[in-house]
Design a protein around this motif. Structure first.
Motif, PDB file in Angstrom:
ATOM      1  N   PRO A  10      77.175  70.921 -35.774  1.00  0.00           N
ATOM      2  CA  PRO A  10      76.101  70.551 -34.843  1.00  0.00           C
ATOM      3  C   PRO A  10      75.043  71.646 -34.729  1.00  0.00           C
ATOM      4  O   PRO A  10      75.316  72.832 -34.933  1.00  0.00           O
ATOM      5  N   SER A  11      73.827  71.232 -34.407  1.00  0.00           N
ATOM      6  CA  SER A  11      72.685  72.144 -34.374  1.00  0.00           C
ATOM      7  C   SER A  11      72.686  73.018 -33.125  1.00  0.00           C
ATOM      8  O   SER A  11      73.452  72.805 -32.184  1.00  0.00           O
ATOM      9  N   PHE A  12      71.774  73.999 -33.128  1.00  0.00           N
ATOM     10  CA  PHE A  12      71.725  75.017 -32.077  1.00  0.00           C
ATOM     11  C   PHE A  12      70.322  75.101 -31.485  1.00  0.00           C
ATOM     12  O   PHE A  12      69.335  74.805 -32.147  1.00  0.00           O
ATOM     13  N   GLY A  58      60.956  73.832 -41.296  1.00  0.00           N
ATOM     14  CA  GLY A  58      60.713  73.201 -40.006  1.00  0.00           C
ATOM     15  C   GLY A  58      60.970  71.707 -39.994  1.00  0.00           C
ATOM     16  O   GLY A  58      60.924  71.076 -38.944  1.00  0.00           O
ATOM     17  N   CYS A  59      61.247  71.124 -41.186  1.00  0.00           N
ATOM     18  CA  CYS A  59      61.559  69.699 -41.246  1.00  0.00           C
ATOM     19  C   CYS A  59      62.252  69.391 -42.564  1.00  0.00           C
ATOM     20  O   CYS A  59      62.416  70.261 -43.417  1.00  0.00           O
ATOM     21  N   MET A  60      62.627  68.122 -42.738  1.00  0.00           N
ATOM     22  CA  MET A  60      63.385  67.713 -43.914  1.00  0.00           C
ATOM     23  C   MET A  60      62.587  67.782 -45.220  1.00  0.00           C
ATOM     24  O   MET A  60      63.153  67.633 -46.295  1.00  0.00           O
ATOM     25  N   ASN A  61      61.264  67.981 -45.142  1.00  0.00           N
ATOM     26  CA  ASN A  61      60.507  68.139 -46.376  1.00  0.00           C
ATOM     27  C   ASN A  61      60.878  69.415 -47.119  1.00  0.00           C
ATOM     28  O   ASN A  61      60.559  69.569 -48.298  1.00  0.00           O
ATOM     29  N   VAL A 116      65.254  70.550 -36.414  1.00  0.00           N
ATOM     30  CA  VAL A 116      65.487  69.130 -36.151  1.00  0.00           C
ATOM     31  C   VAL A 116      65.038  68.795 -34.742  1.00  0.00           C
ATOM     32  O   VAL A 116      64.949  69.657 -33.870  1.00  0.00           O
ATOM     33  N   ASP A 117      64.755  67.529 -34.547  1.00  0.00           N
ATOM     34  CA  ASP A 117      64.329  67.037 -33.240  1.00  0.00           C
ATOM     35  C   ASP A 117      65.490  66.324 -32.564  1.00  0.00           C
ATOM     36  O   ASP A 117      66.065  65.394 -33.120  1.00  0.00           O
ATOM     37  N   LYS A 118      65.833  66.764 -31.365  1.00  0.00           N
ATOM     38  CA  LYS A 118      66.897  66.115 -30.590  1.00  0.00           C
ATOM     39  C   LYS A 118      66.317  65.704 -29.248  1.00  0.00           C
ATOM     40  O   LYS A 118      66.134  66.515 -28.350  1.00  0.00           O
ATOM     41  N   LYS A 119      65.937  64.417 -29.176  1.00  0.00           N
ATOM     42  CA  LYS A 119      65.379  63.849 -27.951  1.00  0.00           C
ATOM     43  C   LYS A 119      64.171  64.643 -27.473  1.00  0.00           C
ATOM     44  O   LYS A 119      64.020  64.942 -26.284  1.00  0.00           O
ATOM     45  N   GLY A 120      63.311  64.974 -28.421  1.00  0.00           N
ATOM     46  CA  GLY A 120      62.071  65.671 -28.089  1.00  0.00           C
ATOM     47  C   GLY A 120      62.192  67.172 -27.977  1.00  0.00           C
ATOM     48  O   GLY A 120      61.195  67.854 -27.716  1.00  0.00           O
ATOM     49  N   ALA A 145      56.265  68.999 -39.032  1.00  0.00           N
ATOM     50  CA  ALA A 145      57.436  69.778 -38.631  1.00  0.00           C
ATOM     51  C   ALA A 145      58.083  69.230 -37.356  1.00  0.00           C
ATOM     52  O   ALA A 145      57.402  68.775 -36.435  1.00  0.00           O
ATOM     53  N   ASN A 146      59.416  69.314 -37.332  1.00  0.00           N
ATOM     54  CA  ASN A 146      60.175  68.968 -36.128  1.00  0.00           C
ATOM     55  C   ASN A 146      60.335  70.163 -35.199  1.00  0.00           C
ATOM     56  O   ASN A 146      60.612  69.992 -34.008  1.00  0.00           O
ATOM     57  N   ALA A 147      60.215  71.359 -35.754  1.00  0.00           N
ATOM     58  CA  ALA A 147      60.469  72.560 -34.969  1.00  0.00           C
ATOM     59  C   ALA A 147      59.716  73.735 -35.566  1.00  0.00           C
ATOM     60  O   ALA A 147      59.286  73.705 -36.719  1.00  0.00           O
ATOM     61  N   LYS A 148      59.582  74.786 -34.759  1.00  0.00           N
ATOM     62  CA  LYS A 148      58.933  76.003 -35.225  1.00  0.00           C
ATOM     63  C   LYS A 148      59.875  76.765 -36.150  1.00  0.00           C
ATOM     64  O   LYS A 148      61.087  76.756 -35.983  1.00  0.00           O
TER      65      LYS A 148
END
Length: 552
Positions: free
Chosen positions: A503-505, A457-460, A475-479, A424-427
Motif C-alpha cells: 500500500p502507498s504512503f 508523478g503519474c503512470m506515464n 498516486v491519487d487516493k480520493k483527491g 501528474a497525480n502527485a508532486k
C-alpha cells in the motif's frame, strides 16, 4: 557532431515559418483548439498545469557550447531563467508564452536546433549512451547510427501519425547505458562468424501504464538493412496497433498480444517487400554520416594515475568526486566528467541560465566545445585531460556541479510532477528533496554504493520509476497525493521491472520509508553487494515486513 547542410537548414527555417503562421491563425481564432493541438505537438509544445512547456530536441544528447549558450539566452529571454534536462536527453522550458514560441524556434534554428517530433504520436528523439565515442568498453560508436535513424525518421510521412509515441535507443558498448530493453525498439551491435557488423533488434519494451521488458526478435541484422527492417517494424505497428484506446496503443501491447514470435513473422513478411529497396544503406552513406563524428584533436598524452593519486590524497573532496563523477576514457590521459544536477535543494535536472553559460565556457576550455546530456538528467564533459581534472573540480564546486553522488541514492531521476505537469497525480520534486536531505551524509552514501532511485508523478512514468532499484510513483487516493514504492527494477542489461512493495504512503512518510528500506539492505547485504543484487537474493519479504511493521 552532425552539422546541418544548406538543405537541413532550409527545412528547419521553413518549418519555423510554417508554425509561426499556424500560431498566428490560432490566436486569431482561425484555427480551433482541436485543429491547433496536433500542430503544436508536432513542434514540441505542450500545455502544462500552469503554462506551456516546450521540449527542445537534443539528438542523442549531444550539444555544442554555442547551442548551450542559446539555451541560456532562451531561458533568460523567454522563460524564468532556467531549463530542465529530461530523461530523453532533451531540454525543456517550462514557462514560455505560447505566442512567443515561434520566436524561440527561430532562435533555435540559428544554432541548428529544433523541437520537431519531441511530442506527438511519432518517432521521438533517438537516444544512446552518454559516453558514446569515448567509453573504453565501446564496440562501435553508436552516434552515426543514431544520426542515420534520425534523418530517416524525421518528417517520415508514413510515420507521422502512429497509434502512439515511439522511442528508439541504440547501445554501442558492452554495458547497456542506453536502457534499450525498455524501448519500443532497442538496437545493439553484434558481429557474425565472419566478423561482419550487424544489430540485435529488440521490440516491445516500454514503461508507462503497462511496463514491459522488450523481446529480441532478430539476433543478427546486417547493417545495410537497418532502415528497411525498422521500416518493416513500423509498418506492422502502424497497421495492427490499436487506435481505439490510447492506453493500449503502444507497440508493446501489440507485441505482447501477438507474441514476439508472431510479431517477428509479420515483420519478416513486410520486410520481404522492402529489403534491398531504396532505403538500403551503403558504405558511402554510412561514411558520409560517420565523418561528422571523428575524434577531436586529442593530444598524445600519458596516463596520469600517479599525479591523480597524489592530488586525491591531498584533497579528500576531490577523491570523492573522482570516485563517482569521473569515468574512464578510450584515450590515455583523458577522462569523461559528469556534472551533477542533483544538488540537494534544487529540482533534479534543472539548470539556470547562468549555469548554462558557465558550462558552455567550461566545455570550450576543457572539452573541445561539446557537452552531453544523460537520461539520468545530468551533463557530461566527455574529453577532459586528466591533468586538468583538479582545476575543473574547483570550478565545478563554485558552480554547484561537483556533488559527488553520480549513481548514488541522491542522484535521483525525477519528472517535473505535479508542480508543473497537468497529467501528474502527485508532486515529485518535494519528495526527491526530502529524500536527499535525509541522506545527506556522503560517507554513508558512499558506503551504500550504487542505488538507482527514480520518481514519477503519474503512470506515464516519465521518471522511469519501474526500472529504479527503488521506484516511487505518485498516486491519487480520493483527491490526496500518495506514493507507491516498488523495488528491484533495473534499466541495465537483463533489465527488470520493479515489484510493488505494498500500500502507498503519504508524502511526509517517504523519507522514513526509504530509510527503512535502506536499513534492511545494510543489514542483509554481503560485503560490497549492490542494492539490486541484495534484493534479487533475499526478495521482497524482509523489506515489506520492516516497512509496514510500525503501521499495524
Amino acid at each position: 557532431m552532425y552539422v546541418y547542410d544548406e538543405y537541413d537548414q532550409r527545412i528547419i527555417e521553413d518549418r519555423v515559418k510554417q508554425y509561426r503562421d499556424q500560431t498566428r491563425r490560432y490566436l486569431a481564432g482561425e484555427l480551433s483548439e482541436e485543429e491547433f493541438r496536433p500542430l503544436r505537438l508536432q513542434n514540441g509544445l505542450y500545455v502544462q498545469r500552469y503554462a506551456p512547456m516546450l521540449r527542445v530536441c537534443v539528438p542523442y544528447g549531444l550539444m555544442s557550447s554555442r547551442q548551450l549558450r542559446k539555451m541560456a539566452h532562451i531561458a533568460r529571454q523567454y522563460d524564468k531563467g532556467y531549463a530542465h534536462i529530461s530523461t530523453r536527453q532533451n531540454v525543456q522550458f517550462n514557462w514560455p508564452a505560447l505566442e512567443e514560441v515561434p520566436d524561440i524556434l527561430a532562435e533555435l534554428a540559428e544554432v541548428q536546433m529544433h523541437a520537431i517530433q519531441t511530442s506527438g504520436n511519432c518517432i521521438r528523439n533517438v537516444t544512446t549512451d552518454q559516453f558514446a565515442g569515448v567509453a573504453p568498453d565501446e564496440v562501435i560508436d553508436p552516434r552515426p547510427w543514431c544520426e542515420i535513424v534520425r534523418q530517416w525518421a524525421t518528417f517520415h510521412p508514413e510515420f507521422a501519425y502512429l497509434p502512439r509515441k515511439f522511442k528508439i535507443a541504440i547501445n554501442g558498448a558492452q554495458s547497456d547505458r542506453a536502457a534499450i530493453e525498455v524501448h519500443d525498439i532497442g538496437l545493439e551491435p553484434v558481429q557474425n562468424a565472419a566478423g561482419e557488423l550487424g544489430f540485435r533488434v529488440l521490440v516491445g519494451g516500454g514503461l508507462g501504464r503497462t511496463p514491459i521488458v522488450g523481446a529480441f526478435i532478430n539476433e543478427y541484422l546486417p547493417w545495410q538493412h537497418l532502415l528497411t527492417y525498422l521500416e518493416a517494424i513500423l509498418r506492422v505497428y502502424n497497421r495492427y496497433g490499436r487506435r481505439d484506446n490510447k492506453y493500449k496503443a503502444r507497440i508493446k501491447i501489440l507485441v505482447k498480444a501477438l507474441t514476439p514470435a508472431v510479431f517477428a513473422e509479420k515483420v519478416n513478411a513486410e520486410w520481404a517487400h522492402l529489403k534491398d529497396g531504396p532505403s538500403t544503406l551503403t558504405v558511402d552513406e554510412v561514411h558520409r554520416v560517420a565523418d561528422h563524428f571523428v575524434d577531436p584533436a586529442y593530444q598524445a598524452l600519458q596516463d596520469q594515475s600517479a599525479l591523480l593519486a597524489e592530488q586525491q590524497a591531498e584533497h579528500p573532496g576531490f577523491a570523492r568526486w573522482m570516485a563517482r563523477n569521473v569515468n574512464g576514457h578510450k584515450k590515455p590521459g583523458y577522462a569523461a566528467v559528469t556534472l551533477s544536477l542533483k544538488a540537494t535543494g534544487y529540482a533534479p535536472g534543472d539548470i539556470t541560465d547562468k549555469q548554462l553559460d558557465a558550462v558552455a565556457e567550461l566545455a570550450d576550455r576543457f572539452s573541445f566545445g561539446e557537452v552531453r546530456s544523460s537520461h539520468e538528467q545530468n551533463l557530461i564533459l566527455a574529453d577532459v585531460e586528466q591533468t586538468q581534472l583538479l582545476a575543473l573540480w574547483n570550478e565545478l564546486r563554485e558552480l554547484g556541479f561537483a556533488t559527488p553522488n553520480i549513481g548514488l541514492l541522491t542522484d535521483i531521476i525525477c519528472c517535473p510532477g505535479g508542480d508543473f505537469c497537468s497529467l501528474a497525480n502527485a508532486k515529485s520534486i518535494p519528495v526527491a528533496e526530502a529524500i536527499q536531505r535525509r541522506f545527506d551524509d556522503l560517507d554513508y552514501l558512499f558506503d551504500l554504493g550504487d542505488i538507482d532511485l527514480n520518481i514519477s508523478g503519474c503512470m506515464n512514468a516519465c521518471g522511469h520509476h519501474h526500472v529504479g532499484h527503488i521506484g516511487i510513483l505518485g498516486v491519487d487516493k480520493k483527491g490526496e497525493e500518495f506514493y507507491q514504492v516498488s523495488l528491484g527494477g533495473s534499466a541495465s542489461r537483463d533489465a527488470s521491472l520493479g515489484q510493488i512493495l505494498g500500500p502507498s504512503f503519504a508524502q511526509d512518510d517517504m523519507p522514513d520509508v526509504i530509510s527503512k528500506i535502506i536499513n534492511v539492505f545494510v543489514e542483509q547485504r554481503h560485503a560490497d553487494e549492490r542494492f539490486i543484487d541484495t534484493f534479487r537474493r533475499i526478495g521482497m519479504a524482509p523489506f515489506k515486513e520492516r516497512v509496514y511493521a510500525a503501521n499495524h
